[in-house]
Design an enzyme around this catalytic site. Structure first.
Site, PDB file in Angstrom:
ATOM      1  N   CYS A 193      99.077 111.692  74.483  1.00  0.00           N
ATOM      2  CA  CYS A 193      98.059 110.953  75.242  1.00  0.00           C
ATOM      3  C   CYS A 193      98.218 109.450  75.080  1.00  0.00           C
ATOM      4  N   TYR A 213     103.037 100.513  85.367  1.00  0.00           N
ATOM      5  CA  TYR A 213     102.301 101.706  84.954  1.00  0.00           C
ATOM      6  C   TYR A 213     102.744 102.922  85.767  1.00  0.00           C
ATOM      7  N   LYS A 257     104.606 106.381  84.500  1.00  0.00           N
ATOM      8  CA  LYS A 257     103.999 107.707  84.667  1.00  0.00           C
ATOM      9  C   LYS A 257     104.858 108.600  85.571  1.00  0.00           C
ATOM     10  N   SER A 286      91.017 107.962  70.751  1.00  0.00           N
ATOM     11  CA  SER A 286      90.207 107.445  71.859  1.00  0.00           C
ATOM     12  C   SER A 286      90.369 108.304  73.110  1.00  0.00           C
ATOM     13  N   ASP A 325     102.809 104.393  65.550  1.00  0.00           N
ATOM     14  CA  ASP A 325     103.175 103.760  66.815  1.00  0.00           C
ATOM     15  C   ASP A 325     104.181 104.718  67.433  1.00  0.00           C
ATOM     16  N   VAL A 326     103.862 105.278  68.575  1.00  0.00           N
ATOM     17  CA  VAL A 326     104.700 106.355  69.136  1.00  0.00           C
ATOM     18  C   VAL A 326     106.123 105.892  69.439  1.00  0.00           C
ATOM     19  N   PHE A 370      89.190 109.157  84.840  1.00  0.00           N
ATOM     20  CA  PHE A 370      88.377 109.693  83.742  1.00  0.00           C
ATOM     21  C   PHE A 370      87.724 108.535  83.007  1.00  0.00           C
TER      22      PHE A 370
HETATM   23  C1  LIG Z   1      92.820  92.132  86.333  1.00  0.00           C
HETATM   24  C2  LIG Z   1      91.823  93.240  86.108  1.00  0.00           C
HETATM   25  C3  LIG Z   1      91.919  94.280  87.225  1.00  0.00           C
HETATM   26  C4  LIG Z   1      91.088  95.485  86.987  1.00  0.00           C
HETATM   27  C5  LIG Z   1      91.361  96.127  85.614  1.00  0.00           C
HETATM   28  C6  LIG Z   1      91.725  97.548  85.780  1.00  0.00           C
HETATM   29  C7  LIG Z   1      92.086  98.242  84.476  1.00  0.00           C
HETATM   30  C8  LIG Z   1      93.159  99.276  84.737  1.00  0.00           C
HETATM   31  C9  LIG Z   1      92.960 100.587  84.089  1.00  0.00           C
HETATM   32  C10 LIG Z   1      93.990 101.582  84.594  1.00  0.00           C
HETATM   33  C11 LIG Z   1      94.025 102.813  83.739  1.00  0.00           C
HETATM   34  C12 LIG Z   1      94.783 103.926  84.385  1.00  0.00           C
HETATM   35  C13 LIG Z   1      93.839 104.882  84.946  1.00  0.00           C
HETATM   36  C14 LIG Z   1      94.509 106.020  85.604  1.00  0.00           C
HETATM   37  O1  LIG Z   1      95.885 106.149  85.389  1.00  0.00           O
HETATM   38  C15 LIG Z   1      94.212 106.110  87.094  1.00  0.00           C
HETATM   39  C16 LIG Z   1      94.376 104.783  87.758  1.00  0.00           C
HETATM   40  O2  LIG Z   1      95.445 104.291  87.948  1.00  0.00           O
HETATM   41  S1  LIG Z   1      92.870 103.999  88.165  1.00  0.00           S
HETATM   42  C17 LIG Z   1      93.354 102.532  89.071  1.00  0.00           C
HETATM   43  C18 LIG Z   1      93.258 101.363  88.154  1.00  0.00           C
HETATM   44  N1  LIG Z   1      93.349 100.121  88.898  1.00  0.00           N
HETATM   45  C19 LIG Z   1      94.376  99.277  88.725  1.00  0.00           C
HETATM   46  O3  LIG Z   1      95.304  99.591  88.019  1.00  0.00           O
HETATM   47  C20 LIG Z   1      94.295  97.935  89.356  1.00  0.00           C
HETATM   48  C21 LIG Z   1      94.765  97.978  90.836  1.00  0.00           C
HETATM   49  N2  LIG Z   1      94.998  96.616  91.389  1.00  0.00           N
HETATM   50  C22 LIG Z   1      94.065  95.612  91.378  1.00  0.00           C
HETATM   51  O4  LIG Z   1      93.007  95.712  90.856  1.00  0.00           O
HETATM   52  C23 LIG Z   1      94.453  94.322  92.068  1.00  0.00           C
HETATM   53  O5  LIG Z   1      95.420  94.613  93.039  1.00  0.00           O
HETATM   54  C24 LIG Z   1      95.039  93.288  91.097  1.00  0.00           C
HETATM   55  C25 LIG Z   1      96.288  93.831  90.471  1.00  0.00           C
HETATM   56  C26 LIG Z   1      94.017  92.966  90.042  1.00  0.00           C
HETATM   57  C27 LIG Z   1      95.414  92.035  91.874  1.00  0.00           C
HETATM   58  O6  LIG Z   1      94.240  91.541  92.446  1.00  0.00           O
HETATM   59  P1  LIG Z   1      94.392  90.424  93.543  1.00  0.00           P
HETATM   60  O7  LIG Z   1      95.437  89.471  93.159  1.00  0.00           O
HETATM   61  O8  LIG Z   1      93.024  89.880  93.834  1.00  0.00           O
HETATM   62  O9  LIG Z   1      94.949  91.201  94.769  1.00  0.00           O
HETATM   63  P2  LIG Z   1      94.194  92.388  95.500  1.00  0.00           P
HETATM   64  O10 LIG Z   1      95.079  93.600  95.326  1.00  0.00           O
HETATM   65  O11 LIG Z   1      92.793  92.550  95.057  1.00  0.00           O
HETATM   66  O12 LIG Z   1      94.233  91.857  96.997  1.00  0.00           O
HETATM   67  C28 LIG Z   1      93.452  90.722  97.354  1.00  0.00           C
HETATM   68  C29 LIG Z   1      93.681  90.478  98.779  1.00  0.00           C
HETATM   69  O13 LIG Z   1      95.034  90.059  99.029  1.00  0.00           O
HETATM   70  C30 LIG Z   1      95.717  91.039  99.762  1.00  0.00           C
HETATM   71  N3  LIG Z   1      96.977  91.302  99.094  1.00  0.00           N
HETATM   72  C31 LIG Z   1      97.184  91.314  97.764  1.00  0.00           C
HETATM   73  N4  LIG Z   1      98.463  91.609  97.495  1.00  0.00           N
HETATM   74  C32 LIG Z   1      99.051  91.802  98.712  1.00  0.00           C
HETATM   75  C33 LIG Z   1     100.373  92.127  99.103  1.00  0.00           C
HETATM   76  N5  LIG Z   1     101.326  92.289  98.162  1.00  0.00           N
HETATM   77  N6  LIG Z   1     100.640  92.295 100.398  1.00  0.00           N
HETATM   78  C34 LIG Z   1      99.649  92.121 101.306  1.00  0.00           C
HETATM   79  N7  LIG Z   1      98.377  91.790 101.012  1.00  0.00           N
HETATM   80  C35 LIG Z   1      98.106  91.621  99.723  1.00  0.00           C
HETATM   81  C36 LIG Z   1      94.873  92.274  99.761  1.00  0.00           C
HETATM   82  O14 LIG Z   1      95.025  92.985 100.956  1.00  0.00           O
HETATM   83  C37 LIG Z   1      93.501  91.728  99.598  1.00  0.00           C
HETATM   84  O15 LIG Z   1      93.041  91.339 100.838  1.00  0.00           O
HETATM   85  P3  LIG Z   1      91.685  92.015 101.341  1.00  0.00           P
HETATM   86  O16 LIG Z   1      91.949  93.508 101.222  1.00  0.00           O
HETATM   87  O17 LIG Z   1      90.649  91.555 100.343  1.00  0.00           O
HETATM   88  O18 LIG Z   1      91.508  91.516 102.732  1.00  0.00           O
HETATM   89  N1  LIG Z   2      91.395 107.385  81.701  1.00  0.00           N
HETATM   90  C1  LIG Z   2      91.966 107.687  82.836  1.00  0.00           C
HETATM   91  O1  LIG Z   2      91.360 107.650  83.918  1.00  0.00           O
HETATM   92  C2  LIG Z   2      93.410 108.066  82.869  1.00  0.00           C
HETATM   93  C3  LIG Z   2      93.905 108.569  84.061  1.00  0.00           C
HETATM   94  C4  LIG Z   2      95.249 108.931  84.132  1.00  0.00           C
HETATM   95  C5  LIG Z   2      96.058 108.836  83.022  1.00  0.00           C
HETATM   96  N2  LIG Z   2      95.538 108.351  81.871  1.00  0.00           N
HETATM   97  C6  LIG Z   2      96.427 108.311  80.713  1.00  0.00           C
HETATM   98  O2  LIG Z   2      95.833 109.101  79.681  1.00  0.00           O
HETATM   99  C7  LIG Z   2      96.251 108.632  78.400  1.00  0.00           C
HETATM  100  C8  LIG Z   2      95.041 108.368  77.546  1.00  0.00           C
HETATM  101  O3  LIG Z   2      94.326 107.320  78.164  1.00  0.00           O
HETATM  102  P1  LIG Z   2      92.781 107.041  77.852  1.00  0.00           P
HETATM  103  O4  LIG Z   2      92.116 106.844  79.149  1.00  0.00           O
HETATM  104  O5  LIG Z   2      92.292 108.053  76.892  1.00  0.00           O
HETATM  105  O6  LIG Z   2      92.923 105.620  77.169  1.00  0.00           O
HETATM  106  P2  LIG Z   2      92.404 105.046  75.790  1.00  0.00           P
HETATM  107  O7  LIG Z   2      92.784 103.621  75.830  1.00  0.00           O
HETATM  108  O8  LIG Z   2      90.995 105.451  75.559  1.00  0.00           O
HETATM  109  O9  LIG Z   2      93.314 105.817  74.709  1.00  0.00           O
HETATM  110  C9  LIG Z   2      94.675 105.519  74.569  1.00  0.00           C
HETATM  111  C10 LIG Z   2      94.998 105.620  73.100  1.00  0.00           C
HETATM  112  O10 LIG Z   2      96.396 105.428  72.927  1.00  0.00           O
HETATM  113  C11 LIG Z   2      96.592 104.630  71.789  1.00  0.00           C
HETATM  114  N3  LIG Z   2      97.876 103.950  71.846  1.00  0.00           N
HETATM  115  C12 LIG Z   2      98.256 102.958  72.685  1.00  0.00           C
HETATM  116  N4  LIG Z   2      99.512 102.570  72.403  1.00  0.00           N
HETATM  117  C13 LIG Z   2      99.949 103.343  71.369  1.00  0.00           C
HETATM  118  C14 LIG Z   2     101.142 103.424  70.634  1.00  0.00           C
HETATM  119  N5  LIG Z   2     102.173 102.608  70.877  1.00  0.00           N
HETATM  120  N6  LIG Z   2     101.229 104.344  69.638  1.00  0.00           N
HETATM  121  C15 LIG Z   2     100.184 105.162  69.369  1.00  0.00           C
HETATM  122  N7  LIG Z   2      99.014 105.136  70.030  1.00  0.00           N
HETATM  123  C16 LIG Z   2      98.909 104.228  71.019  1.00  0.00           C
HETATM  124  C17 LIG Z   2      95.419 103.657  71.790  1.00  0.00           C
HETATM  125  O11 LIG Z   2      95.202 103.117  70.502  1.00  0.00           O
HETATM  126  C18 LIG Z   2      94.282 104.553  72.249  1.00  0.00           C
HETATM  127  O12 LIG Z   2      93.623 105.153  71.172  1.00  0.00           O
HETATM  128  C19 LIG Z   2      97.083 107.377  78.687  1.00  0.00           C
HETATM  129  O13 LIG Z   2      98.455 107.725  78.674  1.00  0.00           O
HETATM  130  C20 LIG Z   2      96.671 106.970  80.109  1.00  0.00           C
HETATM  131  O14 LIG Z   2      97.692 106.275  80.777  1.00  0.00           O
HETATM  132  C21 LIG Z   2      94.245 107.948  81.757  1.00  0.00           C
END
Ligand SMILES: CCCCCCCCCCCCC[C@H](O)CC(=O)SCCNC(=O)CCNC(=O)[C@H](O)C(C)(C)COP(=O)(O)OP(=O)(O)OC[C@H]1O[C@@H](n2cnc3c(N)ncnc32)[C@H](O)[C@@H]1OP(=O)(O)O
Ligand SMILES: NC(=O)c1ccc[n+]([C@@H]2O[C@H](COP(=O)([O-])OP(=O)(O)OC[C@H]3O[C@@H](n4cnc5c(N)ncnc54)[C@H](O)[C@@H]3O)[C@@H](O)[C@H]2O)c1
Length: 259
Positions: free
Chosen positions: A85, A162, A166, A14, A58-59, A195
């Site tokens: 990955c 997370y 990382k 994936s 499973d890694v 991505f």
């Molecule tokens: C539950 C589903 C959420 C969305 C799913 C996302 C899937 C994640 C995929 C990640 C894959 C990795 C990708 C890659 O590595 C790059 C990235 O990391 S991309 C970023 C991905 N995003 C996330 O990981 C999620 C980030 N966080 C959130 O979405 C939210 O914070 C939460 C965890 C879902 C919690 O939501 P809420 O409880 O509603 O809280 P909010 O953060 O939205 O805040 C609401 C509101 O309250 C205030 N507040 C919240 N916490 C605090 C605190 N500790 N201190 C002070 N204030 C706080 C906040 O300010 C908000 O107020 P407002 O701004 O609305 O006035």
């Molecule tokens: N997509 C993004 O924006 C983004 C950004 C930063 C980092 N990453 C990282 O890149 C990597 C790939 O993410 P992606 O976006 O392709 O996600 P994805 O969910 O499409 O792919 C992740 C894959 O890892 C496999 N996997 C999960 N747990 C496993 C395990 N225990 N053993 C073997 N395989 C396992 C899943 O089955 C899946 O196929 C992840 O480490 C993620 O944290 C993704």
């Protein structure tokens, strides 16, 4: 060109891993796709043809990774590049200040087990197999590429587990490169930004279709093959070692929800 490079890609069924496996084969290499037995890895390997094979892994399992490496040896005779990955995420505040829900320790540990433990497990066992290779003219026997995230540096609310995982992958990069230098194995880490994969799908929608203001250029989600291009660069550049490369369009994540 990746001609005759034999790669092993975890999470290869994936997203970023799949794009990496596809680029490896497209550029003349061979690949062992490692992913969960419940993934589409077998179908993907079949679609990619004779230069691809699927290993249910499973890694976090030593036996699974050893079995995948044995399959690599039988099918392709060697291993030149391992790309980690595989990864998971949990999105949960340590304490939700509104609902008072507390992040469970089990969820925290699970993310670390897969993202850190799984990466290290594949790194150590792949390095053992690569160390059997005849060195090239540079003395290089192989390369390991791990996947962190910009969340290692710019973790958002809800990303304690997370981001910690990382940041650990980032932290392992240099010591692993130092451990393996005498054997001629290079170790690098890619820290992707946003991505478009199954891991991030729906994020844009959750964000009302709006990209984060902090996104600079290009103002779009990355394409998985653009990650795979970075993998190819690292594999083919002998000087790339012990380094972490952000591939993120200069985005810097902000504290708030979603993106
Ligand atoms: C539950 C589903 C959420 C969305 C799913 C996302 C899937 C994640 C995929 C990640 C894959 C990795 C990708 C890659 O590595 C790059 C990235 O990391 S991309 C970023 C991905 N995003 C996330 O990981 C999620 C980030 N966080 C959130 O979405 C939210 O914070 C939460 C965890 C879902 C919690 O939501 P809420 O409880 O509603 O809280 P909010 O953060 O939205 O805040 C609401 C509101 O309250 C205030 N507040 C919240 N916490 C605090 C605190 N500790 N201190 C002070 N204030 C706080 C906040 O300010 C908000 O107020 P407002 O701004 O609305 O006035
Ligand atoms: N997509 C993004 O924006 C983004 C950004 C930063 C980092 N990453 C990282 O890149 C990597 C790939 O993410 P992606 O976006 O392709 O996600 P994805 O969910 O499409 O792919 C992740 C894959 O890892 C496999 N996997 C999960 N747990 C496993 C395990 N225990 N053993 C073997 N395989 C396992 C899943 O089955 C899946 O196929 C992840 O480490 C993620 O944290 C993704």
């Amino acid at each position: 060109m990746l001609k005759n490079i034999v790669g092993l890609v975890t999470g290869g069924a994936s997203g970023l891993g799949l794009a990496t496996a596809e680029r490896l084969v497209r550029e003349g290499g061979k690949v062992v796709i490692c992913d969960l037995s419940t993934s589409k890895g077998a179908d993907i390997a079949k679609h990619l043809g004779n230069n691809a094979v699927f290993a249910p892994v499973d890694v976090t399992s030593e036996d699974d990774v050893k079995n995948a490496l044995d399959l690599c040896k039988i099918k392709f005779g060697r291993l030149d590049a391992a790309v980690n990955c595989a990864g998971i995420t949990v999105v949960k505040p340590a304490l939700n200040t509104k609902s008072k829900v507390i992040h469970t320790q089990e969820q925290f540990i699970k993310v670390l087990d897969v993202n850190i433990g799984g990466t290290f497990n594949v790194m150590r066992l792949s390095a053992a197999m690569m160390s059997e290779n005849e060195p090239d003219t540079e003395g290089c026997r192989g390369v390991i590429i791990n996947t962190a995230s910009i969340a290692a540096f710019d973790g958002k609310r809800g990303q304690c587990a997370y981001s910690a995982s990382k940041a650990a992958v980032v932290g392992m990069t240099l010591p692993a490169a130092r451990d393996l230098a005498s054997t001629g194995i290079r170790v690098c880490t890619i820290a992707p930004g946003y991505f478009l994969t199954s891991m991030t799908e729906g994020l844009l929608e959750l964000n009302g279709g709006q990209l984060p203001d902090s996104m600079q250029f290009p103002a779009r989600m990355g394409k998985p093959d653009e990650f795979a291009m970075a993998v190819q660069f690292i594999i083919t550049n002998p000087m790339m070692n012990g380094e972490v490369i952000r591939v993120d369009g200069a985005v810097r994540m902000q504290p708030g929800a979603n993106l």
